[in-house]
Design an enzyme around this catalytic site. Sequence first.
Site, PDB file in Angstrom:
ATOM      1  N   ASP A  12       0.739  -1.065  -0.017  1.00 37.58           N
ATOM      2  CA  ASP A  12       0.100   0.114   0.141  1.00 37.58           C
ATOM      3  C   ASP A  12       0.869   1.230  -0.113  1.00 37.58           C
ATOM      4  O   ASP A  12       2.148   1.337   0.450  1.00 37.58           O
ATOM      5  CB  ASP A  12      -0.866   0.126   1.196  1.00 37.58           C
ATOM      6  CG  ASP A  12      -1.614   1.202   1.409  1.00 37.58           C
ATOM      7  OD1 ASP A  12      -2.239   1.711   0.749  1.00 37.58           O
ATOM      8  OD2 ASP A  12      -1.369   1.777   2.394  1.00 37.58           O
ATOM      9  N   MET A  13       0.250   2.534  -0.304  1.00 38.61           N
ATOM     10  CA  MET A  13       1.129   3.644  -0.459  1.00 38.61           C
ATOM     11  C   MET A  13       0.990   4.415   0.860  1.00 38.61           C
ATOM     12  O   MET A  13       1.782   4.446   2.017  1.00 38.61           O
ATOM     13  CB  MET A  13       0.793   4.533  -1.734  1.00 38.61           C
ATOM     14  CG  MET A  13       0.934   3.771  -2.993  1.00 38.61           C
ATOM     15  SD  MET A  13       2.971   3.641  -3.317  1.00 38.61           S
ATOM     16  CE  MET A  13       3.231   5.298  -3.881  1.00 38.61           C
ATOM     17  N   ASP A  14      -0.281   5.006   1.002  1.00 40.97           N
ATOM     18  CA  ASP A  14      -0.349   6.136   2.152  1.00 40.97           C
ATOM     19  C   ASP A  14      -0.512   5.275   3.560  1.00 40.97           C
ATOM     20  O   ASP A  14      -1.152   4.333   3.620  1.00 40.97           O
ATOM     21  CB  ASP A  14      -1.656   6.759   1.851  1.00 40.97           C
ATOM     22  CG  ASP A  14      -1.481   7.776   0.919  1.00 40.97           C
ATOM     23  OD1 ASP A  14      -0.693   8.840   1.022  1.00 40.97           O
ATOM     24  OD2 ASP A  14      -1.917   7.573  -0.369  1.00 40.97           O
ATOM     25  N   SER A  46      -2.721   0.945  -4.339  1.00 43.33           N
ATOM     26  CA  SER A  46      -3.233   2.177  -3.693  1.00 43.33           C
ATOM     27  C   SER A  46      -4.664   2.656  -4.084  1.00 43.33           C
ATOM     28  O   SER A  46      -5.108   2.373  -5.090  1.00 43.33           O
ATOM     29  CB  SER A  46      -2.289   3.456  -3.884  1.00 43.33           C
ATOM     30  OG  SER A  46      -2.730   4.647  -3.277  1.00 43.33           O
ATOM     31  N   ASP A 215      -2.097  -1.033   5.619  1.00 42.12           N
ATOM     32  CA  ASP A 215      -2.304  -0.335   6.962  1.00 42.12           C
ATOM     33  C   ASP A 215      -4.071   0.120   7.033  1.00 42.12           C
ATOM     34  O   ASP A 215      -4.313   0.356   8.310  1.00 42.12           O
ATOM     35  CB  ASP A 215      -1.832   0.991   7.142  1.00 42.12           C
ATOM     36  CG  ASP A 215      -2.433   2.097   6.388  1.00 42.12           C
ATOM     37  OD1 ASP A 215      -2.729   1.913   5.021  1.00 42.12           O
ATOM     38  OD2 ASP A 215      -2.701   3.143   6.827  1.00 42.12           O
TER      39      ASP A 215
END
Length: 264
Positions: A12-14, A46, A215
């Site tokens: 994942d990114m953020d 993402s 997350d």
Amino acid sequence: MDLSKIKLVVSDMDGTLLNSNHEVSDRFFSLFEQLKKKGILFAAASGRQYNSIVDKLAPIKDDIIVIAENGGFASHHGKEIVFNPLPQKAKNVILDSLKGVKGLHPVLCGKNNAYLSTSSTEFVEKLKEYYTEYTLMEDLQTFDGQVLKIAIYHFISSEKYIYPVVKHLEGDLKVKVSGANWVDVSNINAHKGFALQKVQEMYNITPSETLVFGDYNNDLEMMALADYSFAMENAHPNVKKAAKYRTVSNNDFGVERVLDILLM
């Protein structure tokens, strides 16, 4: 924990690969080169727009798999792997559900562009972080192009102020709390797990050969497809419960620390 058989790393990114300033570390780019030498594929997954993901990972954009818009679109080496737009009639059904509710900022997410209402101008600065290409419109209901998802933002809380307004759409559509301020509504098959499964099938990679970092709730489906699933220390409780392993926070190089072990 034996990571010697890993052939695919998905992040994942953020809140995961990106720190709180929305930055990718130089340390990660160095580790990526080592992954590449070992023949290990890397996928960025993402809720962000494709162009935004590519901008963040510009030095390696031609070498990675991109899973954008929460799995609504995925590609590798310019080849489209997944494209799951919203049913045409669903757009206005979703927008109608938001009418009269204050503080909500819907974004129509197309393949290469995003569209938001001119009434959301105070939201534009926030939007720019996640959508590098966007257009302001007087009335989103007049948009007649393909939409991958509708992302809805609230400045205070997605779970408190957005989800209750759209949860009745679950079943026919995928409704995901994708961040502290975001809820995404998309095609029932437009999620990171669906896209990851297509990637695994395409490259003949099994869950035992897959490592995933996440997350938030929009990462749950893809975590279920990896024997090595890692929740960030800053992750949502649902993700910590679902993940098989845990790493430190995104601000403490949680992804990079696990990759260090993988590459030992």
